[in-house]
Write an enzyme that holds these catalytic residues in place. Structure first.
Site, PDB file in Angstrom:
ATOM      1  N   ARG A  64      -7.655  10.059  -6.728  1.00 42.50           N
ATOM      2  CA  ARG A  64      -8.892   9.307  -6.528  1.00 42.50           C
ATOM      3  C   ARG A  64     -10.109  10.221  -6.683  1.00 42.50           C
ATOM      4  O   ARG A  64     -11.121   9.830  -7.275  1.00 42.50           O
ATOM      5  CB  ARG A  64      -8.904   8.643  -5.156  1.00 42.50           C
ATOM      6  CG  ARG A  64     -10.052   7.648  -5.025  1.00 42.50           C
ATOM      7  CD  ARG A  64     -10.124   7.045  -3.665  1.00 42.50           C
ATOM      8  NE  ARG A  64     -10.409   8.060  -2.659  1.00 42.50           N
ATOM      9  CZ  ARG A  64     -10.809   7.813  -1.421  1.00 42.50           C
ATOM     10  NH1 ARG A  64     -10.948   6.572  -1.020  1.00 42.50           N
ATOM     11  NH2 ARG A  64     -11.050   8.783  -0.590  1.00 42.50           N
ATOM     12  N   TYR A 114     -13.841 -13.335   0.495  1.00 44.21           N
ATOM     13  CA  TYR A 114     -14.631 -12.155   0.110  1.00 44.21           C
ATOM     14  C   TYR A 114     -15.792 -12.534  -0.806  1.00 44.21           C
ATOM     15  O   TYR A 114     -16.889 -11.974  -0.717  1.00 44.21           O
ATOM     16  CB  TYR A 114     -13.745 -11.131  -0.603  1.00 44.21           C
ATOM     17  CG  TYR A 114     -12.804 -10.396   0.331  1.00 44.21           C
ATOM     18  CD1 TYR A 114     -13.242  -9.312   1.081  1.00 44.21           C
ATOM     19  CD2 TYR A 114     -11.475 -10.791   0.468  1.00 44.21           C
ATOM     20  CE1 TYR A 114     -12.388  -8.636   1.938  1.00 44.21           C
ATOM     21  CE2 TYR A 114     -10.614 -10.122   1.328  1.00 44.21           C
ATOM     22  CZ  TYR A 114     -11.075  -9.048   2.066  1.00 44.21           C
ATOM     23  OH  TYR A 114     -10.237  -8.388   2.923  1.00 44.21           O
ATOM     24  N   ASP A 142      -6.465  -3.718  -7.275  1.00 44.26           N
ATOM     25  CA  ASP A 142      -6.949  -4.336  -6.039  1.00 44.26           C
ATOM     26  C   ASP A 142      -7.135  -5.819  -6.290  1.00 44.26           C
ATOM     27  O   ASP A 142      -7.412  -6.230  -7.429  1.00 44.26           O
ATOM     28  CB  ASP A 142      -8.278  -3.710  -5.599  1.00 44.26           C
ATOM     29  CG  ASP A 142      -8.591  -4.077  -4.155  1.00 44.26           C
ATOM     30  OD1 ASP A 142      -8.073  -3.412  -3.253  1.00 44.26           O
ATOM     31  OD2 ASP A 142      -9.302  -5.072  -3.938  1.00 44.26           O
ATOM     32  N   ARG A 179      -4.018   6.234   0.723  1.00 43.79           N
ATOM     33  CA  ARG A 179      -4.633   7.436   1.302  1.00 43.79           C
ATOM     34  C   ARG A 179      -3.750   8.267   2.217  1.00 43.79           C
ATOM     35  O   ARG A 179      -4.126   9.384   2.566  1.00 43.79           O
ATOM     36  CB  ARG A 179      -5.913   7.042   2.041  1.00 43.79           C
ATOM     37  CG  ARG A 179      -7.060   6.749   1.092  1.00 43.79           C
ATOM     38  CD  ARG A 179      -8.201   6.086   1.819  1.00 43.79           C
ATOM     39  NE  ARG A 179      -7.717   4.831   2.382  1.00 43.79           N
ATOM     40  CZ  ARG A 179      -8.502   3.897   2.927  1.00 43.79           C
ATOM     41  NH1 ARG A 179      -9.786   4.100   2.994  1.00 43.79           N
ATOM     42  NH2 ARG A 179      -7.987   2.782   3.385  1.00 43.79           N
ATOM     43  N   ARG A 194       0.821  -1.231   0.000  1.00 38.90           N
ATOM     44  CA  ARG A 194       0.000   0.000   0.000  1.00 38.90           C
ATOM     45  C   ARG A 194       0.841   1.262   0.000  1.00 38.90           C
ATOM     46  O   ARG A 194       0.482   2.247   0.670  1.00 38.90           O
ATOM     47  CB  ARG A 194      -0.953   0.033   1.198  1.00 38.90           C
ATOM     48  CG  ARG A 194      -2.046  -1.001   1.183  1.00 38.90           C
ATOM     49  CD  ARG A 194      -3.200  -0.553   0.308  1.00 38.90           C
ATOM     50  NE  ARG A 194      -4.181  -1.610   0.197  1.00 38.90           N
ATOM     51  CZ  ARG A 194      -5.262  -1.715   0.956  1.00 38.90           C
ATOM     52  NH1 ARG A 194      -5.513  -0.797   1.859  1.00 38.90           N
ATOM     53  NH2 ARG A 194      -6.085  -2.719   0.793  1.00 38.90           N
TER      54      ARG A 194
END
Ligand code: CP3
Length: 363
Positions: free
Chosen positions: A40, A154, A77, A31, A27
């Protein structure tokens, strides 16, 4: 295409000597960087960002413009693959990823099919090619996928959580669980091989949730499929070896087994001492990790101290270690702390190699 000018990361993975310990961060684009948040916002959403190759390229390069990192990772992702399998990925604000059509019915599980990565995931291949071009031979580009087990968690749950639905399925309907895992393993193999064709120079499998299983279930429902994938990966592209890394979060108890799956390197979370891990897996694989991401929230002095302790714990060796965090960079991380970390790793690992040579009488 030739080897990148800085191939320290690739050499460390293949356990060839390096002048210092290379570093990149899971990562590293994200953010905590204001420029990522701006990109983004321009894309409109995280998913639209993932589906725009030029914005993915921009995001992947942002951390490299700030810090002398030794590798870039494709911006994407792990959940774009199940999205391409028809599950309907969406991200709701502050709730993380969700699927419109979780895999709960036997019929849907029987109908699950391997997507053509050059078709349904064309945008990822385009992002790989554009990012590789923009790196212009500076540092290697890492491609990635989720592991079959982590993806299945998931896919069956329909989002994040404790994954009770898939864990229940492995006990109640192991046949259906194996059906999903087997399609996932084929899908991941094709997807990673397509990324290699498109230009990635190393690949990483994220088994972020395998650590929630019992040892027996881990072997049967996660490790067996990782092994199949590694065996099915292209070993070389244009005469260059393509190393593979397995990130086994929570896999500290089973390191020896994971190290024997055929991968070149093992990614470690922060719960295990890197020196102890090295003694356990010996020379079989390189190790990647494993600073606690919380250290990056602490003072620069603490960052330098913990970084040196970790390099000391790995022990004297001029290869076989890629510095990383034990999981992704927290969004609360002050960007300048990443700069402190990168400098500390480069500087202290060079010094350790100097000491090492002096001790061996080679200086
Ligand atoms: O810089 C990089 O490391 C490359 C990009 C990358 C992302 N996700 C971007 C991302 C990578 C390698 C991943 C892997 C990933 N995605 C994993 C495996 C590693 C891990 O974290 O265990 C998993 C489980 C996912 C699924 C996922 N994606 C979750 C659970 C979330 C929500 C949590 C969060 O941090 O918001 C995401 C979103 C996500 N993936 C973001 C980024 C930069 C944040 C999205 C945003 O901008 O809001």
């Amino acid at each position: 295409m030739n080897r990148p000018a800085n191939d320290t990361f690739l050499r460390a993975l293949l356990r060839q000597p390096t002048e210092y310990t290379p570093i990149w961060l899971m990562r590293q684009a994200g953010r905590y960087l204001p420029e990522y948040c701006a990109t983004r916002a321009r894309a409109g959403s995280f998913l639209r960002l993932c589906k725009s190759p030029s914005l993915c390229c921009e995001a992947a390069l942002q951390p490299l413009a700030r810090f002398p990192l030794d590798a870039a990772i494709v911006f994407s992702d792990i959940l774009t693959l199940p999205d391409a399998m028809g599950l309907g990925l969406f991200f709701s604000e502050n709730e993380g990823p969700r699927f419109e059509r979780p895999l709960r019915e036997e019929g849907a599980i029987r109908a699950l099919a391997v997507p053509d990565p050059h078709d349904r995931l064309r945008y990822v291949m385009d992002a790989v090619a554009e990012t590789r071009r923009s790196l212009a031979g500076s540092v290697p580009l890492i491609g990635f996928s989720g592991s079959p087990f982590t993806l299945a968690c998931y896919m069956v749950e329909g989002g994040g959580g404790e994954f009770w639905h898939f864990k229940k399925m492995i006990y109640d309907r192991p046949d259906l669980a194996h059906r999903i895992l087997s399609v996932n393993a084929q899908a991941v193999t094709r997807y990673l091989n397509a990324q290699i064709e498109s230009g990635v120079e190393a690949v990483m499998l994220f088994d972020s949730w395998g650590g929630c299983l019992t040892e027996a279930a881990y072997r049967e429902f996660s490790l067996a499929y990782l092994q199949r994938i590694v065996a099915g990966l292209a070993r070389e592209k244009d005469g260059q070896r393509i190393p593979s890394i397995v990130f086994a979060r929570g896999g500290g108890l089973w390191l020896e087994r994971i190290a024997a799956c055929g991968c070149d390197a093992l990614g470690l979370d922060w719960t295990i001492d890197v020196g102890a891990a090295r003694r356990r897996v010996g020379e079989r694989v390189a190790l990647q990790g494993n600073l606690d991401p919380a250290v990056l929230l602490a003072s620069p002095e603490a960052i330098v101290r913990e970084t040196r302790a970790l390099l000391d714990a790995f022990g004297p060796a001029d290869t076989g270690h890629v510095f990383n965090l034990g999981h992704g960079v927290s969004r609360l991380t002050p960007p300048e702390h990443v700069g402190v970390l990168v400098e500390a790793v480069h500087d202290y690992s060079r010094r350790l190699r100097g000491k090492n040579r002096a001790r061996c009488g080679k200086a």
